[in-house]
Design a protein around this motif. Sequence first.
Motif, PDB file in Angstrom:
ATOM      1  N   ILE A 139      63.797  14.851  47.245  1.00  0.00           N
ATOM      2  CA  ILE A 139      63.545  14.366  45.873  1.00  0.00           C
ATOM      3  C   ILE A 139      64.325  15.251  44.921  1.00  0.00           C
ATOM      4  O   ILE A 139      64.224  16.490  44.992  1.00  0.00           O
ATOM      5  N   GLU A 140      65.095  14.645  44.007  1.00  0.00           N
ATOM      6  CA  GLU A 140      65.931  15.419  43.080  1.00  0.00           C
ATOM      7  C   GLU A 140      65.836  14.863  41.673  1.00  0.00           C
ATOM      8  O   GLU A 140      65.601  13.667  41.470  1.00  0.00           O
ATOM      9  N   THR A 141      66.044  15.742  40.723  1.00  0.00           N
ATOM     10  CA  THR A 141      66.194  15.320  39.331  1.00  0.00           C
ATOM     11  C   THR A 141      66.985  16.386  38.579  1.00  0.00           C
ATOM     12  O   THR A 141      66.927  17.573  38.921  1.00  0.00           O
ATOM     13  N   ASN A 142      67.768  15.972  37.565  1.00  0.00           N
ATOM     14  CA  ASN A 142      68.531  16.891  36.720  1.00  0.00           C
ATOM     15  C   ASN A 142      67.786  17.107  35.405  1.00  0.00           C
ATOM     16  O   ASN A 142      67.309  16.147  34.793  1.00  0.00           O
ATOM     17  N   LEU A 143      67.688  18.355  34.983  1.00  0.00           N
ATOM     18  CA  LEU A 143      66.919  18.717  33.786  1.00  0.00           C
ATOM     19  C   LEU A 143      67.786  19.542  32.849  1.00  0.00           C
ATOM     20  O   LEU A 143      68.379  20.541  33.267  1.00  0.00           O
ATOM     21  N   ASP A 144      67.867  19.133  31.573  1.00  0.00           N
ATOM     22  CA  ASP A 144      68.623  19.930  30.596  1.00  0.00           C
ATOM     23  C   ASP A 144      67.779  20.299  29.368  1.00  0.00           C
ATOM     24  O   ASP A 144      68.288  20.925  28.432  1.00  0.00           O
ATOM     25  N   ASP A 145      66.506  19.912  29.348  1.00  0.00           N
ATOM     26  CA  ASP A 145      65.652  20.213  28.192  1.00  0.00           C
ATOM     27  C   ASP A 145      64.296  20.741  28.653  1.00  0.00           C
ATOM     28  O   ASP A 145      63.282  20.533  28.006  1.00  0.00           O
ATOM     29  N   TRP A 146      64.288  21.447  29.774  1.00  0.00           N
ATOM     30  CA  TRP A 146      63.052  21.958  30.373  1.00  0.00           C
ATOM     31  C   TRP A 146      63.153  23.467  30.510  1.00  0.00           C
ATOM     32  O   TRP A 146      64.193  23.991  30.938  1.00  0.00           O
ATOM     33  N   SER A 147      62.089  24.167  30.144  1.00  0.00           N
ATOM     34  CA  SER A 147      62.109  25.628  30.212  1.00  0.00           C
ATOM     35  C   SER A 147      61.908  26.097  31.654  1.00  0.00           C
ATOM     36  O   SER A 147      60.880  25.787  32.270  1.00  0.00           O
ATOM     37  N   PRO A 148      62.854  26.865  32.211  1.00  0.00           N
ATOM     38  CA  PRO A 148      62.712  27.328  33.598  1.00  0.00           C
ATOM     39  C   PRO A 148      61.571  28.325  33.792  1.00  0.00           C
ATOM     40  O   PRO A 148      61.227  28.630  34.926  1.00  0.00           O
ATOM     41  N   GLU A 149      60.982  28.822  32.696  1.00  0.00           N
ATOM     42  CA  GLU A 149      59.844  29.731  32.871  1.00  0.00           C
ATOM     43  C   GLU A 149      58.635  29.001  33.461  1.00  0.00           C
ATOM     44  O   GLU A 149      57.690  29.625  33.952  1.00  0.00           O
ATOM     45  N   CYS A 150      58.665  27.666  33.441  1.00  0.00           N
ATOM     46  CA  CYS A 150      57.593  26.870  34.051  1.00  0.00           C
ATOM     47  C   CYS A 150      57.812  26.671  35.550  1.00  0.00           C
ATOM     48  O   CYS A 150      56.955  26.099  36.229  1.00  0.00           O
ATOM     49  N   TYR A 151      58.957  27.128  36.066  1.00  0.00           N
ATOM     50  CA  TYR A 151      59.305  26.883  37.462  1.00  0.00           C
ATOM     51  C   TYR A 151      58.300  27.490  38.443  1.00  0.00           C
ATOM     52  O   TYR A 151      57.903  26.809  39.404  1.00  0.00           O
ATOM     53  N   PRO A 152      57.850  28.747  38.276  1.00  0.00           N
ATOM     54  CA  PRO A 152      56.877  29.291  39.240  1.00  0.00           C
ATOM     55  C   PRO A 152      55.591  28.462  39.329  1.00  0.00           C
ATOM     56  O   PRO A 152      55.060  28.230  40.421  1.00  0.00           O
ATOM     57  N   HIS A 153      55.112  27.999  38.167  1.00  0.00           N
ATOM     58  CA  HIS A 153      53.902  27.161  38.162  1.00  0.00           C
ATOM     59  C   HIS A 153      54.163  25.851  38.892  1.00  0.00           C
ATOM     60  O   HIS A 153      53.331  25.388  39.694  1.00  0.00           O
ATOM     61  N   LEU A 154      55.333  25.238  38.637  1.00  0.00           N
ATOM     62  CA  LEU A 154      55.678  23.977  39.304  1.00  0.00           C
ATOM     63  C   LEU A 154      55.759  24.176  40.809  1.00  0.00           C
ATOM     64  O   LEU A 154      55.261  23.348  41.583  1.00  0.00           O
ATOM     65  N   CYS A 155      56.388  25.275  41.238  1.00  0.00           N
ATOM     66  CA  CYS A 155      56.498  25.557  42.677  1.00  0.00           C
ATOM     67  C   CYS A 155      55.117  25.632  43.319  1.00  0.00           C
ATOM     68  O   CYS A 155      54.885  25.061  44.392  1.00  0.00           O
ATOM     69  N   GLN A 156      54.220  26.348  42.674  1.00  0.00           N
ATOM     70  CA  GLN A 156      52.871  26.497  43.222  1.00  0.00           C
ATOM     71  C   GLN A 156      52.200  25.136  43.372  1.00  0.00           C
ATOM     72  O   GLN A 156      51.545  24.855  44.382  1.00  0.00           O
ATOM     73  N   GLN A 157      52.358  24.274  42.355  1.00  0.00           N
ATOM     74  CA  GLN A 157      51.762  22.937  42.410  1.00  0.00           C
ATOM     75  C   GLN A 157      52.356  22.122  43.554  1.00  0.00           C
ATOM     76  O   GLN A 157      51.639  21.454  44.302  1.00  0.00           O
ATOM     77  N   LEU A 158      53.693  22.174  43.688  1.00  0.00           N
ATOM     78  CA  LEU A 158      54.361  21.365  44.705  1.00  0.00           C
ATOM     79  C   LEU A 158      54.035  21.846  46.120  1.00  0.00           C
ATOM     80  O   LEU A 158      53.799  21.036  47.014  1.00  0.00           O
ATOM     81  N   PHE A 159      54.011  23.163  46.312  1.00  0.00           N
ATOM     82  CA  PHE A 159      53.670  23.676  47.644  1.00  0.00           C
ATOM     83  C   PHE A 159      52.228  23.351  48.013  1.00  0.00           C
ATOM     84  O   PHE A 159      51.914  23.103  49.179  1.00  0.00           O
ATOM     85  N   SER A 160      51.336  23.337  47.025  1.00  0.00           N
ATOM     86  CA  SER A 160      49.938  22.999  47.317  1.00  0.00           C
ATOM     87  C   SER A 160      49.792  21.544  47.743  1.00  0.00           C
ATOM     88  O   SER A 160      48.829  21.179  48.409  1.00  0.00           O
ATOM     89  N   LEU A 161      50.762  20.699  47.368  1.00  0.00           N
ATOM     90  CA  LEU A 161      50.743  19.281  47.750  1.00  0.00           C
ATOM     91  C   LEU A 161      51.484  19.023  49.055  1.00  0.00           C
ATOM     92  O   LEU A 161      51.588  17.878  49.493  1.00  0.00           O
ATOM     93  N   GLY A 162      52.019  20.096  49.662  1.00  0.00           N
ATOM     94  CA  GLY A 162      52.665  19.939  50.961  1.00  0.00           C
ATOM     95  C   GLY A 162      54.170  19.955  50.941  1.00  0.00           C
ATOM     96  O   GLY A 162      54.806  19.617  51.950  1.00  0.00           O
ATOM     97  N   ALA A 163      54.800  20.361  49.821  1.00  0.00           N
ATOM     98  CA  ALA A 163      56.264  20.471  49.797  1.00  0.00           C
ATOM     99  C   ALA A 163      56.711  21.487  50.839  1.00  0.00           C
ATOM    100  O   ALA A 163      56.085  22.537  51.019  1.00  0.00           O
ATOM    101  N   LEU A 164      57.802  21.177  51.532  1.00  0.00           N
ATOM    102  CA  LEU A 164      58.340  22.086  52.538  1.00  0.00           C
ATOM    103  C   LEU A 164      59.276  23.115  51.919  1.00  0.00           C
ATOM    104  O   LEU A 164      59.385  24.244  52.396  1.00  0.00           O
ATOM    105  N   ASP A 165      59.975  22.734  50.855  1.00  0.00           N
ATOM    106  CA  ASP A 165      60.874  23.659  50.163  1.00  0.00           C
ATOM    107  C   ASP A 165      61.116  23.139  48.750  1.00  0.00           C
ATOM    108  O   ASP A 165      61.095  21.931  48.509  1.00  0.00           O
ATOM    109  N   VAL A 166      61.325  24.074  47.823  1.00  0.00           N
ATOM    110  CA  VAL A 166      61.601  23.737  46.428  1.00  0.00           C
ATOM    111  C   VAL A 166      62.726  24.651  45.962  1.00  0.00           C
ATOM    112  O   VAL A 166      62.702  25.862  46.210  1.00  0.00           O
ATOM    113  N   SER A 167      63.725  24.075  45.296  1.00  0.00           N
ATOM    114  CA  SER A 167      64.831  24.900  44.781  1.00  0.00           C
ATOM    115  C   SER A 167      65.251  24.411  43.404  1.00  0.00           C
ATOM    116  O   SER A 167      65.060  23.242  43.051  1.00  0.00           O
TER     117      SER A 167
END
Length: 400
Positions: free
Chosen positions: A257-285
């Motif tokens: 699953i991919e998407t391009n972001l140009d108006d999103w703050s990367p400081e939210c990335y750790p929180h997003l990773c935690q959410q995605l891994f809790s749902l069973g994501a195998l890897d997030v980059s």
Amino acid sequence: MSATGQPLIAYADCFSGVSGDMFLGALIDAGLGLEELQAELGKLRLEKFTLQSFKQQDHAISATRLEIQTDKSDGARTWKDIRALIEHSELHGAIKEKSLRVFTCLAEAEAKIHGCPADAVHFHEIGGLDSIIDILGSVIGLHTLGIEQLITSPLPMPRGWIRCAHGLLPLPAPAVCEILKDVPVYGVTIDQELVTPTGAALVKSLSRDFGDFPAMKILQTGYGAGSRKLDGDRPNLFRLIIGHARQVPERQEVEIIETNLDDWSPECYPHLCQQLFSLGALDVSLTPIHMKKGRPGFMLQVITDPGRSLKIKHTILSETTAIGLRFRQEKRMTLPRKTGSVKTPWGPVQAKRVETPAGSVLYPEYEDCRRLALENQIPLKDVYAAVNRCSPEEFIESEE
């Protein structure tokens, strides 16, 4: 939970669709006791009824049909009537909650179609005794058999027409289309109803995921028989496969699953990773990219089991500024590996032993190495070096 303490899961295999009576028939076929079911349903203030099940064959497959017998003809009930019936019953709290979830799904779909408040919805076929027993009985059956998670296959969508209390309606029925938003479906060339509103609401409200067959050790399989013969050479059956969940270390078919972001703050990335891994994501980059008009941006990529992708997509769209996603399925190859530990001068530390074409290789686990470095006030590189000096024969495999 089974008698062995392992979680039980079930796969709803809807190769010929699903209806409420087929779902309940499959549960009975898989071991749900008829007397126990009747006793639980007796906790509802319903008109007097009796349940009878019998075996029938379809394409040489033995399946269970359920018949409900009553002397009284019940009329249509409103969603408010049914909600009060469930809330004032003596059923287990979990059964009440899940049953209300199914009926809420139905009421909201009917309200959307008819343009009225949900409490004003009159259930015609669905409000009858048969449908109430099908829904409550199915929830009771899953609870009684100890099934903790339900995964459902994609659903077949027919064509043609069906006659109901409102007259002729196109197939799939409008309520089915409304209920099955965001659920994987596919078209078939059959002019008969395959998925009923009751069946759609059951799988939509009770399923953890929709997708391929999950990893499990099969214990029991139940077949529920439909009431009509389907055109062509297709059996009118619903299959429920029950077993112990199994953790597969490496799934070799994954969804990207991919998407391009140009108006999103990367400081939210750790929180997003935690959410995605809790749902069973195998890897997030998150990869820096240059987008149109020379603007810097990021490409978010998630690798997941296809059966878990729906909730992950919803989370990405909720937690980021993405307004669209790209996704595809790919094959991958991974090396065999085991988790365990090795001994160092400062104590044991977690590591992986990976079987490469050149032989076994040990890889330190960062978090545990960091813990050991902080506890002993030594450089992290010294812990890594100690692990790298160990031979694969010194690896101690974890018991779990």
